[in-house]
Design a protein around this motif. Structure first.
Motif, PDB file in Angstrom:
ATOM      1  N   THR A 129       1.078  -1.358  -0.493  1.00 60.80           N
ATOM      2  CA  THR A 129      -0.399   0.232   0.358  1.00 60.80           C
ATOM      3  C   THR A 129       0.686   1.286  -0.177  1.00 60.80           C
ATOM      4  O   THR A 129       1.550   1.372   0.939  1.00 60.80           O
ATOM      5  N   GLU A 134      -2.884   3.399  -1.634  1.00 60.83           N
ATOM      6  CA  GLU A 134      -3.257   2.287  -3.462  1.00 60.83           C
ATOM      7  C   GLU A 134      -2.516   1.275  -3.222  1.00 60.83           C
ATOM      8  O   GLU A 134      -1.843   1.372  -2.576  1.00 60.83           O
ATOM      9  N   SER A 135      -3.322   0.074  -3.275  1.00 67.47           N
ATOM     10  CA  SER A 135      -2.962  -1.031  -4.236  1.00 67.47           C
ATOM     11  C   SER A 135      -1.508  -0.961  -4.729  1.00 67.47           C
ATOM     12  O   SER A 135      -1.884  -0.714  -6.196  1.00 67.47           O
TER      13      SER A 135
END
Length: 499
Positions: A129, A134-135
């Motif tokens: 992350t 956000e991944s």
């Protein structure tokens, strides 16, 4: 005893506390951080070792879950001891660094007295992350190979400080891990990887290896779909049940393979050029040799799977040797071994391939680049060539055109580059590349996870380039690895005994 346990735990705890931290002044190794341990082998032998864990092999650590290595040094090892480096990659997914396992090749290598280095490897499913929450997918191609190259460079960088001879690194892997082992062996020091490795903060060292052990390598992915249908298309109307659309895809893919096969200009050991016209006869020879060796060691070979037998050889039978396989055919023989005769003299290849398919059903076409083609979902390979956002993509022009309905569609340059970097066939004869001299390649004789030509082509191209290759289609073996370890480690020993 209590004092030793407390000391060991203190060291491990201090290491674990920095698991998420990034080295700031180059890769590091501290010989004083070793922790004593032992492993009990299946034969009751206790092997004592010193473990060095959480060895980050790059300075710019993108994923601290995977980008480090554990090294196990058996008692008595010194600077001249070979290094056995297995990876646990499967399905092109990430693999965490592990401890030695008494039940696989890592434990056996330690018992043989070798230093064992087990690197973690990012893969298509590894995610972090970022600062924005956000991944980010960290392991899409060619990241796994880059991690392994960085691990090799780390071992070279600390060759004088750490027991083990970095000029004698022997890699090992199965399936996608077998492909990774093959890639390490085939791409040593090729400059195309250099910028990636610099960006990662890998040590400025060589990354060639001494020997590569490859079990059922899932490689040559850009041609694997065509190879699969070219070989197994004969089963479509017998044991394989396809829709009309899938059957058409199978036919189209099969038609692509002869041109590629002919372009390889492979030769048998006697100098005979291998082409699409005689290649299946070559495959028959290899399968007959495998079955003959198993028969010589007591295996029952059913008449029903396509072999012909005689009391007299109709060709020069293979020299007896190798290890007894423990797999047994599922079908009962129609005649006794005595009435069969001692020698295998022929093979009905189509009948045999239908036998393989009866053991494990085939993948539907396309076997690898399947996303959106003939009703298929994305495969692991489609994810492997995706991007950091987690996409799944087509990586061959054929499948992209089929999935989009656009006959002019072309895979973009980023994906084409990744595909090239992940195919050892592109590097075996490439300039400025140090290809490993020694290779041990095994593919099961009933392994249908990729087509037989894929490992055969790899082994044959290496042989044609003058490499020492020990290749076998292991009798009645499915998709698997780390078997016949007596044979494998005898081979390794024979390399090390050479002047």
């Amino acid at each position: 005893m209590k004092k030793y346990i407390v000391t060991a735990l203190a060291v491990v705890s201090s290491v674990c506390a920095i698991a998420g931290e990034k080295p700031t002044s180059g890769v590091m190794f501290d010989a004083s951080k070793g922790v004593a341990g032992s492993v009990s082998m299946p034969n009751g032998k206790i092997v004592n070792y010193t473990a060095y864990t959480k060895l980050y092999y790059v300075t710019n650590v993108e994923d601290s879950t995977y980008q480090y290595m554990n090294v196990f040094v058996p008692d008595g090892a010194d600077q001249s001891t070979p290094i056995f480096m297995p990876n646990y990659v499967g399905g092109y997914m990430a693999a965490k660094p592990q401890s030695v396992n008494a039940g696989d090749a890592s434990g056996r290598a330690l018992a043989e007295g070798y230093v064992v280095a087990i690197p973690g490897v990012r893969g298509r499913n590894s995610v972090v992350t970022n600062a924005d929450g956000e991944s980010v997918y960290t392991g899409r191609a060619p990241k796994a190979l880059l991690d392994l190259k960085a691990a090799v460079r780390y071992l070279r960088h600390f060759d004088k400080e750490m027991p083990g001879d970095a000029e004698k690194i022997i890699t090992n892997g199965t399936s996608a891990g077998g492909a990774m082992s093959a890639l390490l062996g085939a791409t040593g020091n090729n400059p195309v990887y250099e910028e990636y490795l610099k960006e990662m903060g890998a040590a400025n060292e060589r990354d060639d290896i001494f020997a590569a052990v490859c079990f059922c390598p899932i490689t040559d992915l850009d041609h694997a779909d065509a190879a699969y249908e070219w070989l197994y298309g004969c089963t479509n109307n017998v044991t394989r049940h396809l829709s009309d659309e899938q059957a058409e895809v199978s036919k189209e893919l099969a038609s692509q393979y002869p041109a590629y096969l002919n372009s390889l200009n492979l030769k048998k050991a006697d100098g005979t050029l291998l082409t699409s016209d005689n290649y299946l006869d070559y495959l028959k020879e290899l399968l007959m040799k495998s079955a003959q060796e198993a028969k010589d060691y007591g295996a029952t070979i059913p008449d029903s799977i396509g072999f012909a037998f005689s009391g007299m050889p109709q060709f020069i039978a293979p020299v007896n040797g190798g290890m007894r396989g423990d797999g047994r055919p599922a079908l009962r023989p129609e005649r006794s071994a005595k009435s069969q005769g001692e020698y295998i003299t022929d093979l009905d290849l189509e009948r045999y391939l239908n036998y393989v398919v009866s053991m494990t059903p085939l993948k539907t076409p396309p076997a690898f680049d399947s996303k959106g083609v003939a009703g298929n979902n994305a495969s692991g390979e489609n994810e492997e060539f995706g991007d950091e956002n987690g996409s799944s993509v087509n990586f061959t022009d054929y499948s992209l055109q089929k999935s989009t309905g656009n006959e002019d569609a072309q895979v973009d340059s980023r994906i084409k580059t990744a595909v090239k970097l992940m195919n050892p066939m592109n590097f075996i004869s490439a300039p400025n590349t140090t290809v490993a001299q020694h290779w041990y390649i095994r593919h099961g004789a009933i392994d249908r996870d990729t087509a037989f030509p894929v490992p055969i082509n790899l082994a044959t191209k290496l042989q044609n380039e003058g490499k020492d290759v020990n290749f076998k289609l292991a009798w009645n073996r499915p998709h698997s690895g780390d078997y016949a370890l007596n044979e494998m480690f005898e081979w390794i020993k024979s390399l090390l005994d050479k002047p």
